[in-house]
Write an enzyme that holds these catalytic residues in place. Structure first.
Site, short mmCIF file in Angstrom:
data_model
loop_
_atom_site.label_atom_id
_atom_site.label_comp_id
_atom_site.label_asym_id
_atom_site.label_seq_id
_atom_site.Cartn_x
_atom_site.Cartn_y
_atom_site.Cartn_z
N LYS A 54 0.84 -1.21 0.00
CA LYS A 54 0.00 0.00 0.00
C LYS A 54 0.87 1.25 0.00
CE LYS A 54 -3.84 -2.35 2.24
NZ LYS A 54 -4.72 -2.52 3.40
N GLN A 98 -4.77 -1.61 9.80
CA GLN A 98 -4.63 -2.93 9.17
C GLN A 98 -5.11 -4.03 10.12
OE1 GLN A 98 -3.73 -3.16 5.99
NE2 GLN A 98 -3.70 -5.38 5.82
N ASP A 121 -11.31 2.43 4.21
CA ASP A 121 -11.53 0.97 4.17
C ASP A 121 -13.02 0.64 4.06
OD1 ASP A 121 -9.30 -0.68 4.15
OD2 ASP A 121 -8.92 -0.45 6.30
N1 L34 Z 1 -7.84 -2.65 7.48
N2 L34 Z 1 -7.15 -4.77 6.87
C1 L34 Z 1 -7.62 -3.56 6.52
N3 L34 Z 1 -7.89 -3.22 5.23
C2 L34 Z 1 -7.66 -4.12 4.24
O1 L34 Z 1 -7.97 -3.80 2.97
C3 L34 Z 1 -7.14 -5.38 4.56
N4 L34 Z 1 -6.82 -6.31 3.59
C4 L34 Z 1 -7.02 -7.73 3.89
C5 L34 Z 1 -6.34 -8.01 5.23
N5 L34 Z 1 -6.51 -6.95 6.22
C6 L34 Z 1 -6.92 -5.69 5.90
C7 L34 Z 1 -5.77 -6.17 2.74
O2 L34 Z 1 -5.16 -5.12 2.59
C8 L34 Z 1 -6.32 -8.39 2.72
N6 L34 Z 1 -5.51 -7.34 2.11
C9 L34 Z 1 -4.57 -7.53 1.08
C10 L34 Z 1 -3.86 -6.48 0.49
C11 L34 Z 1 -2.92 -6.70 -0.50
C12 L34 Z 1 -2.67 -7.97 -0.95
C13 L34 Z 1 -3.37 -9.02 -0.38
C14 L34 Z 1 -4.31 -8.80 0.61
C15 L34 Z 1 -1.63 -8.19 -2.00
O3 L34 Z 1 -0.87 -7.31 -2.32
N7 L34 Z 1 -1.55 -9.43 -2.55
C16 L34 Z 1 -0.60 -9.82 -3.55
C17 L34 Z 1 0.43 -10.78 -3.01
C18 L34 Z 1 1.12 -10.30 -1.79
C19 L34 Z 1 2.15 -11.27 -1.27
O4 L34 Z 1 3.14 -11.50 -1.97
O5 L34 Z 1 1.92 -11.81 -0.15
C20 L34 Z 1 -1.35 -10.55 -4.67
O6 L34 Z 1 -0.86 -10.54 -5.79
O7 L34 Z 1 -2.38 -11.15 -4.36
#
Ligand code: L34
Length: 293
Positions: A54, A98, A121
């Site tokens: 982020k 988060q 959010d």
């Molecule tokens: N307050 N908590 C709050 N807001 C959110 O919007 C979230 N979420 C979820 C968990 N807790 C939170 C996220 O940010 C899930 N989440 C989230 C954000 C980004 C990614 C996955 C989940 C992401 O960047 N995923 C990548 C892979 C990341 C890695 O290598 O681990 C993808 O390509 O899916």
């Protein structure tokens, strides 16, 4: 069947480029940069990765961002005070805490302390309530990422049977609501399945669209899916993999390898819903910024 990938990574990059352009225009016209503050409690590795992603997205788009890190020992009252301080800080447009938080902290209390005007959010009950009745508000990032992805790929949802696996406040329940609302993407007939649902496969087999958000690796198997279905995989599960340097790899809630050939569209993990969640957070932060001017 020849399936299509719903490429969240590429779509998110396109959205972020549009946002970056908009920020450049704002700056040219003498405006200031939109700003996001993220609170990160403890050192959960997944949370650290997501928040780092982020932060990078904000920097790339020209937003100001700050991550306030606290030890997992922080008391609930101290954390609530931090939230109140950021609520009162005029230089901050959006605030996220988060999740998950350590067990001794009541997540609900923390979420309800965030000012609804900075709730990018969309987790505050005021935001959730407005969403439920179709008023303009901050939509929660993951569900909004899903509907945006479907829309950008021209996936038609009207009249389709959508089966949502999972009933969390941050994915299952809001996406069910959004897809049942009037208009595209929406107008779906929605079924919510969860841990107490009997014979889940009878529902998934009749689904035109499946949204899998239960957090069980490879839960959705090929024999649970109708030919030509659209599959959105929200799961991000880390499983051991000795062939990787890190010792693990990420898999979704869907057995991608075997399910994909039956689908018309499917999201990969990684590179599907995750990056779209971040793009949606950026859209909301820009919206929070604009609302103040
Ligand atoms: N307050 N908590 C709050 N807001 C959110 O919007 C979230 N979420 C979820 C968990 N807790 C939170 C996220 O940010 C899930 N989440 C989230 C954000 C980004 C990614 C996955 C989940 C992401 O960047 N995923 C990548 C892979 C990341 C890695 O290598 O681990 C993808 O390509 O899916």
């Amino acid at each position: 069947m020849e399936y299509n990938i719903l490429d969240g990574k590429a779509t998110a990059a396109a959205i972020r480029a549009e946002i970056k352009q908009e920020v450049e225009d704002i700056l040219k016209n003498g405006g200031r940069r939109p700003s996001l503050t993220a609170i990160l409690v403890g050192d959960n590795p997944a949370s650290c990765t997501y928040v780092a992603n982020k932060e990078k997205a904000c920097a790339d788009a020209g937003f100001t961002s700050e991550v306030k890190r606290f030890s997992s020992e922080i008391s609930e009252e101290e954390l609530l005070d931090e939230v109140r301080k950021i609520n009162a800080d005029d230089s901050v447009d959006g605030l996220i805490v988060q999740l998950p938080l350590p067990k001794h902290i009541d997540e609900k209390k923390v979420i309800e302390t965030i000012s609804p005007s900075k709730d990018v959010d969309g987790f505050h009950p005021i935001s959730a309530g407005k969403m439920m009745v179709g008023e303009d508000t901050f939509l929660p990032a993951t569900p909004m990422g899903i509907t945006t992805l479907l829309k950008r790929y021209g996936v038609k949802t009207s009249g389709k049977h959508c089966v949502v696996l999972g009933r969390s406040n941050i994915v299952g329940r809001p996406i069910s609501n959004m897809l049942s609302q009037k208009g595209e993407p929406g107008d779906c007939t929605v079924t919510i399945c969860h841990s107490r649902t009997k014979d889940i496969e009878t529902f998934t087999r009749s689904a035109d669209i499946i949204i899998a958000a239960i957090g069980i690796p490879h839960f959705v198997k090929a024999d649970m899916v109708k030919e030509g279905a659209v599959i959105v995989d929200v799961g991000i599960n880390s499983i051991p993999d000795a062939t990787r340097k890190s010792g693990y790899r990420l898999v979704g809630d869907v057995d991608f390898e075997n399910v994909a050939p039956k689908c018309s569209y499917i999201t990969p993990v990684p590179g599907g819903v995750g990056p779209m969640t971040i793009a949606s957070l950026m859209i909301n932060t820009l919206k929070a910024y604009k609302k103040r001017f």
